[in-house]
Write a protein that holds these residues in place. Structure first.
Motif, PDB file in Angstrom:
ATOM      1  N   ALA A  48       0.837  -1.204   0.000  1.00  0.00           N
ATOM      2  CA  ALA A  48       0.000   0.000   0.000  1.00  0.00           C
ATOM      3  C   ALA A  48       0.873   1.256   0.000  1.00  0.00           C
ATOM      4  O   ALA A  48       0.573   2.235  -0.695  1.00  0.00           O
ATOM      5  CB  ALA A  48      -0.934   0.000   1.207  1.00  0.00           C
ATOM      6  N   GLU A  49       1.963   1.229   0.779  1.00  0.00           N
ATOM      7  CA  GLU A  49       2.875   2.370   0.804  1.00  0.00           C
ATOM      8  C   GLU A  49       3.528   2.575  -0.561  1.00  0.00           C
ATOM      9  O   GLU A  49       3.669   3.706  -1.020  1.00  0.00           O
ATOM     10  CB  GLU A  49       3.950   2.171   1.875  1.00  0.00           C
ATOM     11  N   GLN A  50       3.932   1.485  -1.206  1.00  0.00           N
ATOM     12  CA  GLN A  50       4.558   1.589  -2.527  1.00  0.00           C
ATOM     13  C   GLN A  50       3.570   2.169  -3.542  1.00  0.00           C
ATOM     14  O   GLN A  50       3.937   3.004  -4.367  1.00  0.00           O
ATOM     15  CB  GLN A  50       5.057   0.220  -3.006  1.00  0.00           C
ATOM     16  N   LYS A  51       2.323   1.747  -3.466  1.00  0.00           N
ATOM     17  CA  LYS A  51       1.299   2.260  -4.372  1.00  0.00           C
ATOM     18  C   LYS A  51       1.100   3.761  -4.148  1.00  0.00           C
ATOM     19  O   LYS A  51       0.993   4.536  -5.097  1.00  0.00           O
ATOM     20  CB  LYS A  51      -0.017   1.502  -4.149  1.00  0.00           C
ATOM     21  N   ALA A  52       1.066   4.171  -2.875  1.00  0.00           N
ATOM     22  CA  ALA A  52       0.887   5.593  -2.556  1.00  0.00           C
ATOM     23  C   ALA A  52       2.075   6.415  -3.046  1.00  0.00           C
ATOM     24  O   ALA A  52       1.906   7.524  -3.563  1.00  0.00           O
ATOM     25  CB  ALA A  52       0.696   5.778  -1.053  1.00  0.00           C
ATOM     26  N   ILE A  53       3.287   5.873  -2.926  1.00  0.00           N
ATOM     27  CA  ILE A  53       4.482   6.580  -3.385  1.00  0.00           C
ATOM     28  C   ILE A  53       4.434   6.739  -4.900  1.00  0.00           C
ATOM     29  O   ILE A  53       4.714   7.818  -5.431  1.00  0.00           O
ATOM     30  CB  ILE A  53       5.756   5.829  -2.944  1.00  0.00           C
ATOM     31  N   ARG A  54       4.068   5.666  -5.614  1.00  0.00           N
ATOM     32  CA  ARG A  54       3.971   5.748  -7.077  1.00  0.00           C
ATOM     33  C   ARG A  54       2.917   6.765  -7.495  1.00  0.00           C
ATOM     34  O   ARG A  54       3.133   7.562  -8.408  1.00  0.00           O
ATOM     35  CB  ARG A  54       3.638   4.370  -7.673  1.00  0.00           C
ATOM     36  N   LYS A  55       1.774   6.747  -6.819  1.00  0.00           N
ATOM     37  CA  LYS A  55       0.696   7.670  -7.155  1.00  0.00           C
ATOM     38  C   LYS A  55       1.135   9.113  -6.908  1.00  0.00           C
ATOM     39  O   LYS A  55       0.873   9.999  -7.731  1.00  0.00           O
ATOM     40  CB  LYS A  55      -0.545   7.348  -6.330  1.00  0.00           C
ATOM     41  N   ALA A  56       1.829   9.363  -5.807  1.00  0.00           N
ATOM     42  CA  ALA A  56       2.311  10.715  -5.505  1.00  0.00           C
ATOM     43  C   ALA A  56       3.336  11.162  -6.532  1.00  0.00           C
ATOM     44  O   ALA A  56       3.332  12.319  -6.963  1.00  0.00           O
ATOM     45  CB  ALA A  56       2.907  10.758  -4.102  1.00  0.00           C
ATOM     46  N   ALA A  57       4.208  10.245  -6.945  1.00  0.00           N
ATOM     47  CA  ALA A  57       5.222  10.594  -7.948  1.00  0.00           C
ATOM     48  C   ALA A  57       4.565  10.893  -9.298  1.00  0.00           C
ATOM     49  O   ALA A  57       4.956  11.845  -9.979  1.00  0.00           O
ATOM     50  CB  ALA A  57       6.224   9.453  -8.095  1.00  0.00           C
ATOM     51  N   GLU A  58       3.567  10.115  -9.673  1.00  0.00           N
ATOM     52  CA  GLU A  58       2.848  10.363 -10.924  1.00  0.00           C
ATOM     53  C   GLU A  58       2.122  11.702 -10.871  1.00  0.00           C
ATOM     54  O   GLU A  58       2.126  12.459 -11.839  1.00  0.00           O
ATOM     55  CB  GLU A  58       1.853   9.231 -11.201  1.00  0.00           C
ATOM     56  N   HIS A  59       1.520  11.996  -9.727  1.00  0.00           N
ATOM     57  CA  HIS A  59       0.818  13.272  -9.565  1.00  0.00           C
ATOM     58  C   HIS A  59       1.803  14.434  -9.656  1.00  0.00           C
ATOM     59  O   HIS A  59       1.528  15.444 -10.312  1.00  0.00           O
ATOM     60  CB  HIS A  59       0.072  13.304  -8.229  1.00  0.00           C
ATOM     61  N   ALA A  60       2.951  14.292  -9.000  1.00  0.00           N
ATOM     62  CA  ALA A  60       3.956  15.355  -9.033  1.00  0.00           C
ATOM     63  C   ALA A  60       4.463  15.554 -10.454  1.00  0.00           C
ATOM     64  O   ALA A  60       4.648  16.697 -10.896  1.00  0.00           O
ATOM     65  CB  ALA A  60       5.110  15.020  -8.093  1.00  0.00           C
ATOM     66  N   ALA A  61       4.680  14.473 -11.171  1.00  0.00           N
ATOM     67  CA  ALA A  61       5.163  14.580 -12.552  1.00  0.00           C
ATOM     68  C   ALA A  61       4.122  15.241 -13.436  1.00  0.00           C
ATOM     69  O   ALA A  61       4.447  16.083 -14.273  1.00  0.00           O
ATOM     70  CB  ALA A  61       5.530  13.202 -13.088  1.00  0.00           C
ATOM     71  N   ALA A  62       2.861  14.875 -13.247  1.00  0.00           N
ATOM     72  CA  ALA A  62       1.781  15.457 -14.047  1.00  0.00           C
ATOM     73  C   ALA A  62       1.626  16.945 -13.729  1.00  0.00           C
ATOM     74  O   ALA A  62       1.430  17.764 -14.638  1.00  0.00           O
ATOM     75  CB  ALA A  62       0.469  14.727 -13.802  1.00  0.00           C
ATOM     76  N   THR A  63       1.722  17.296 -12.475  1.00  0.00           N
ATOM     77  CA  THR A  63       1.603  18.686 -12.054  1.00  0.00           C
ATOM     78  C   THR A  63       2.758  19.497 -12.609  1.00  0.00           C
ATOM     79  O   THR A  63       2.562  20.605 -13.110  1.00  0.00           O
ATOM     80  CB  THR A  63       1.593  18.794 -10.513  1.00  0.00           C
ATOM     81  N   GLU A  64       3.965  18.937 -12.552  1.00  0.00           N
ATOM     82  CA  GLU A  64       5.147  19.622 -13.062  1.00  0.00           C
ATOM     83  C   GLU A  64       5.044  19.807 -14.571  1.00  0.00           C
ATOM     84  O   GLU A  64       5.426  20.829 -15.110  1.00  0.00           O
ATOM     85  CB  GLU A  64       6.386  18.807 -12.711  1.00  0.00           C
ATOM     86  N   HIS A  65       4.512  18.814 -15.244  1.00  0.00           N
ATOM     87  CA  HIS A  65       4.391  18.862 -16.702  1.00  0.00           C
ATOM     88  C   HIS A  65       3.375  19.912 -17.137  1.00  0.00           C
ATOM     89  O   HIS A  65       3.518  20.551 -18.177  1.00  0.00           O
ATOM     90  CB  HIS A  65       3.993  17.486 -17.216  1.00  0.00           C
ATOM     91  N   ASN A  66       2.337  20.137 -16.327  1.00  0.00           N
ATOM     92  CA  ASN A  66       1.279  21.083 -16.685  1.00  0.00           C
ATOM     93  C   ASN A  66       1.641  22.532 -16.363  1.00  0.00           C
ATOM     94  O   ASN A  66       0.909  23.431 -16.744  1.00  0.00           O
ATOM     95  CB  ASN A  66      -0.020  20.716 -15.964  1.00  0.00           C
ATOM     96  N   GLU A  67       2.715  22.741 -15.662  1.00  0.00           N
ATOM     97  CA  GLU A  67       3.078  24.121 -15.273  1.00  0.00           C
ATOM     98  C   GLU A  67       3.769  24.835 -16.402  1.00  0.00           C
ATOM     99  O   GLU A  67       4.361  24.413 -17.257  1.00  0.00           O
ATOM    100  CB  GLU A  67       3.959  24.121 -14.028  1.00  0.00           C
TER     101      GLU A  67
END
Length: 67
Positions: A48-67
């Motif tokens: 569950a922790e690994q899934k949350a880390i991956r999801k946070a990293a994907e969100h951060a990458a998507a947010t960074e890409h949209n800026e």
């Protein structure tokens, strides 16, 4: 007036993946909790922790890409 959005580093602490019990650690007498019960509980938490880390990293990458 412009607003600056400084990039903050993301700190992630990862735990080691739980190690299955060795053959000698289970007495096979039906203990409760068995070392295998504890292992699977810890493995589920780790997954569950690994899934949350991956999801946070994907969100951060998507947010960074949209800026």
């Amino acid at each position: 007036m412009s607003q600056e959005n400084p990039t903050q580093p993301v700190t992630v602490t990862t735990w080691e993946k739980p190690t299955p019990p060795a053959d000698y650690e289970c007495c096979e007498s039906g203990c409760s909790p068995c070392v295998w019960d504890t292992y699977y509980e810890e493995l589920n938490i780790w997954n569950a922790e690994q899934k949350a880390i991956r999801k946070a990293a994907e969100h951060a990458a998507a947010t960074e890409h949209n800026e």
